[in-house]
Design a protein around this motif. Structure first.
Motif, PDB file in Angstrom:
ATOM      1  N   ALA A 176      14.713  -2.530  -0.881  1.00 29.27           N
ATOM      2  CA  ALA A 176      13.643  -2.657   0.106  1.00 29.27           C
ATOM      3  C   ALA A 176      13.963  -1.838   1.353  1.00 29.27           C
ATOM      4  O   ALA A 176      13.088  -1.146   1.892  1.00 29.27           O
ATOM      5  N   GLU A 177      15.184  -1.894   1.795  1.00 31.93           N
ATOM      6  CA  GLU A 177      15.595  -1.126   2.975  1.00 31.93           C
ATOM      7  C   GLU A 177      15.483   0.379   2.709  1.00 31.93           C
ATOM      8  O   GLU A 177      15.008   1.141   3.558  1.00 31.93           O
ATOM      9  N   ARG A 178      15.896   0.810   1.537  1.00 32.48           N
ATOM     10  CA  ARG A 178      15.802   2.227   1.168  1.00 32.48           C
ATOM     11  C   ARG A 178      14.352   2.695   1.190  1.00 32.48           C
ATOM     12  O   ARG A 178      14.040   3.771   1.711  1.00 32.48           O
ATOM     13  N   ILE A 179      13.452   1.873   0.645  1.00 31.68           N
ATOM     14  CA  ILE A 179      12.025   2.215   0.607  1.00 31.68           C
ATOM     15  C   ILE A 179      11.458   2.270   2.031  1.00 31.68           C
ATOM     16  O   ILE A 179      10.706   3.185   2.380  1.00 31.68           O
ATOM     17  N   LYS A 180      11.820   1.286   2.856  1.00 34.85           N
ATOM     18  CA  LYS A 180      11.347   1.265   4.249  1.00 34.85           C
ATOM     19  C   LYS A 180      11.819   2.502   5.006  1.00 34.85           C
ATOM     20  O   LYS A 180      11.078   3.063   5.813  1.00 34.85           O
ATOM     21  N   GLN A 227       3.580  -6.210  -0.101  1.00 29.20           N
ATOM     22  CA  GLN A 227       4.185  -7.537  -0.007  1.00 29.20           C
ATOM     23  C   GLN A 227       5.676  -7.363   0.233  1.00 29.20           C
ATOM     24  O   GLN A 227       6.343  -6.643  -0.494  1.00 29.20           O
ATOM     25  N   GLU A 228       6.174  -8.024   1.242  1.00 28.81           N
ATOM     26  CA  GLU A 228       7.603  -7.990   1.561  1.00 28.81           C
ATOM     27  C   GLU A 228       8.399  -8.757   0.500  1.00 28.81           C
ATOM     28  O   GLU A 228       7.817  -9.435  -0.351  1.00 28.81           O
ATOM     29  N   VAL A 229       9.696  -8.686   0.572  1.00 24.29           N
ATOM     30  CA  VAL A 229      10.562  -9.390  -0.378  1.00 24.29           C
ATOM     31  C   VAL A 229      10.239 -10.882  -0.347  1.00 24.29           C
ATOM     32  O   VAL A 229      10.169 -11.498   0.721  1.00 24.29           O
ATOM     33  N   SER A 230       9.998 -11.434  -1.521  1.00 27.07           N
ATOM     34  CA  SER A 230       9.714 -12.863  -1.654  1.00 27.07           C
ATOM     35  C   SER A 230      10.156 -13.324  -3.037  1.00 27.07           C
ATOM     36  O   SER A 230      10.388 -12.509  -3.932  1.00 27.07           O
ATOM     37  N   LYS A 231      10.260 -14.630  -3.195  1.00 28.25           N
ATOM     38  CA  LYS A 231      10.652 -15.203  -4.484  1.00 28.25           C
ATOM     39  C   LYS A 231       9.390 -15.581  -5.247  1.00 28.25           C
ATOM     40  O   LYS A 231       8.522 -16.281  -4.724  1.00 28.25           O
ATOM     41  N   GLY A 232       9.287 -15.114  -6.485  1.00 28.42           N
ATOM     42  CA  GLY A 232       8.117 -15.384  -7.310  1.00 28.42           C
ATOM     43  C   GLY A 232       8.222 -16.694  -8.068  1.00 28.42           C
ATOM     44  O   GLY A 232       9.260 -17.365  -8.051  1.00 28.42           O
ATOM     45  N   LYS A 233       7.138 -17.040  -8.760  1.00 27.87           N
ATOM     46  CA  LYS A 233       7.097 -18.267  -9.556  1.00 27.87           C
ATOM     47  C   LYS A 233       8.149 -18.264 -10.666  1.00 27.87           C
ATOM     48  O   LYS A 233       8.515 -19.308 -11.169  1.00 27.87           O
ATOM     49  N   TYR A 251      13.289 -12.328  -7.241  1.00 30.06           N
ATOM     50  CA  TYR A 251      12.889 -11.739  -5.967  1.00 30.06           C
ATOM     51  C   TYR A 251      12.155 -10.438  -6.229  1.00 30.06           C
ATOM     52  O   TYR A 251      12.515  -9.686  -7.146  1.00 30.06           O
ATOM     53  N   GLN A 252      11.122 -10.183  -5.418  1.00 30.66           N
ATOM     54  CA  GLN A 252      10.279  -9.023  -5.656  1.00 30.66           C
ATOM     55  C   GLN A 252       9.687  -8.506  -4.346  1.00 30.66           C
ATOM     56  O   GLN A 252       9.636  -9.230  -3.364  1.00 30.66           O
ATOM     57  N   PHE A 253       9.271  -7.251  -4.363  1.00 35.41           N
ATOM     58  CA  PHE A 253       8.414  -6.709  -3.316  1.00 35.41           C
ATOM     59  C   PHE A 253       7.486  -5.689  -3.961  1.00 35.41           C
ATOM     60  O   PHE A 253       7.712  -5.241  -5.090  1.00 35.41           O
ATOM     61  N   TRP A 254       6.408  -5.366  -3.236  1.00 33.40           N
ATOM     62  CA  TRP A 254       5.363  -4.503  -3.777  1.00 33.40           C
ATOM     63  C   TRP A 254       5.030  -3.377  -2.805  1.00 33.40           C
ATOM     64  O   TRP A 254       4.991  -3.589  -1.591  1.00 33.40           O
ATOM     65  N   ILE A 255       4.769  -2.198  -3.379  1.00 33.61           N
ATOM     66  CA  ILE A 255       4.272  -1.053  -2.627  1.00 33.61           C
ATOM     67  C   ILE A 255       3.134  -0.423  -3.439  1.00 33.61           C
ATOM     68  O   ILE A 255       2.860  -0.866  -4.560  1.00 33.61           O
ATOM     69  N   GLN A 256       2.495   0.607  -2.871  1.00 28.58           N
ATOM     70  CA  GLN A 256       1.508   1.393  -3.608  1.00 28.58           C
ATOM     71  C   GLN A 256       1.902   2.857  -3.544  1.00 28.58           C
ATOM     72  O   GLN A 256       2.463   3.319  -2.541  1.00 28.58           O
ATOM     73  N   ASP A 257       1.590   3.585  -4.627  1.00 28.14           N
ATOM     74  CA  ASP A 257       1.824   5.022  -4.614  1.00 28.14           C
ATOM     75  C   ASP A 257       0.663   5.703  -3.887  1.00 28.14           C
ATOM     76  O   ASP A 257      -0.288   5.036  -3.470  1.00 28.14           O
ATOM     77  N   PRO A 258       0.697   7.026  -3.716  1.00 29.24           N
ATOM     78  CA  PRO A 258      -0.367   7.706  -2.978  1.00 29.24           C
ATOM     79  C   PRO A 258      -1.764   7.548  -3.574  1.00 29.24           C
ATOM     80  O   PRO A 258      -2.764   7.716  -2.879  1.00 29.24           O
ATOM     81  N   ASP A 259      -1.839   7.226  -4.870  1.00 29.16           N
ATOM     82  CA  ASP A 259      -3.137   7.020  -5.518  1.00 29.16           C
ATOM     83  C   ASP A 259      -3.576   5.568  -5.523  1.00 29.16           C
ATOM     84  O   ASP A 259      -4.592   5.217  -6.117  1.00 29.16           O
ATOM     85  N   GLY A 260      -2.806   4.685  -4.884  1.00 22.04           N
ATOM     86  CA  GLY A 260      -3.166   3.278  -4.824  1.00 22.04           C
ATOM     87  C   GLY A 260      -2.666   2.456  -5.988  1.00 22.04           C
ATOM     88  O   GLY A 260      -2.996   1.275  -6.101  1.00 22.04           O
ATOM     89  N   ASN A 265      -6.866  -6.088  -8.869  1.00 21.73           N
ATOM     90  CA  ASN A 265      -6.428  -4.701  -8.916  1.00 21.73           C
ATOM     91  C   ASN A 265      -4.912  -4.587  -8.942  1.00 21.73           C
ATOM     92  O   ASN A 265      -4.374  -3.583  -9.378  1.00 21.73           O
ATOM     93  N   GLN A 266      -4.199  -5.591  -8.485  1.00 17.79           N
ATOM     94  CA  GLN A 266      -2.733  -5.582  -8.488  1.00 17.79           C
ATOM     95  C   GLN A 266      -2.170  -5.963  -9.859  1.00 17.79           C
ATOM     96  O   GLN A 266      -0.997  -5.734 -10.134  1.00 17.79           O
ATOM     97  N   LEU A 267      -3.014  -6.505 -10.727  1.00 15.79           N
ATOM     98  CA  LEU A 267      -2.532  -6.900 -12.050  1.00 15.79           C
ATOM     99  C   LEU A 267      -2.088  -5.696 -12.863  1.00 15.79           C
ATOM    100  O   LEU A 267      -1.153  -5.778 -13.645  1.00 15.79           O
ATOM    101  N   ASN A 268      -2.775  -4.575 -12.699  1.00 11.77           N
ATOM    102  CA  ASN A 268      -2.399  -3.367 -13.416  1.00 11.77           C
ATOM    103  C   ASN A 268      -1.292  -2.686 -12.620  1.00 11.77           C
ATOM    104  O   ASN A 268      -1.554  -1.972 -11.658  1.00 11.77           O
ATOM    105  N   HIS A 269      -0.066  -2.908 -12.994  1.00 14.41           N
ATOM    106  CA  HIS A 269       1.086  -2.424 -12.246  1.00 14.41           C
ATOM    107  C   HIS A 269       2.254  -2.148 -13.182  1.00 14.41           C
ATOM    108  O   HIS A 269       2.229  -2.534 -14.335  1.00 14.41           O
ATOM    109  N   ILE A 270       3.245  -1.477 -12.639  1.00 13.84           N
ATOM    110  CA  ILE A 270       4.503  -1.297 -13.353  1.00 13.84           C
ATOM    111  C   ILE A 270       5.599  -1.929 -12.498  1.00 13.84           C
ATOM    112  O   ILE A 270       5.520  -1.904 -11.267  1.00 13.84           O
TER     113      ILE A 270
END
Length: 130
Positions: free
Chosen positions: A82-86, A94-100, A104-113, A66-71
């Motif tokens: 990240a601090e602004r969003i928090k 997902q907190e800030v992390s380094k991807g493959k 660097y990335q982090f993830w959130i969801q909008d109100p509709d998931g 379900n996370q594959l469909n994202h922007i």
């Protein structure tokens, strides 16, 4: 600060048909692939324009389908964003992390998931060199 949209991710059932459509027919360029830790095919990046991609995930290759469909929004300061969003009280998937891809990335969801990825591009990432 958000600088723009970096990529849109899609779950793909038939990668060859997808690549034929986007690369063969629409004329986009296959930029690079990423594999899982086990060495299995995972993602194909197709370049639309400079630092603008479509991200195609192979069927069944990761747990969070379900996370594959994202922007994804590209940012110039991942920690600051990240601090602004928090500060807005938005929980992180997902907190800030380094991807493959070395970004660097982090993830959130909008109100509709719907999943939203925020990414800081690093100079040694394949996106910066494609």
């Amino acid at each position: 600060m958000i600088k723009g949209i970096h990529h849109k991710g899609y779950h793909v059932v038939d990668m060859e048909k997808t690549l034929d459509f986007y690369c063969g027919k629409l004329g986009f360029e296959r930029a690079f692939d990423l594999d899982t830790d086990e060495g299995d095919p995972w993602i194909v990046y197709v370049k639309v324009a400079d630092q603008s991609f479509l991200e195609f995930f192979y069927d069944g290759s990761v747990e969070k389908k379900n996370q594959l469909n994202h922007i994804c929004f590209v940012v110039d300061d991942i920690d600051g964003e990240a601090e602004r969003i928090k500060e807005q009280g938005i929980p992180f998937v997902q907190e800030v992390s380094k991807g493959k891809d070395n970004n660097y990335q982090f993830w959130i969801q909008d109100p509709d998931g719907n999943y939203l990825e925020f990414m800081q591009l690093e100079p040694d990432s394949p996106q910066m060199n494609s």
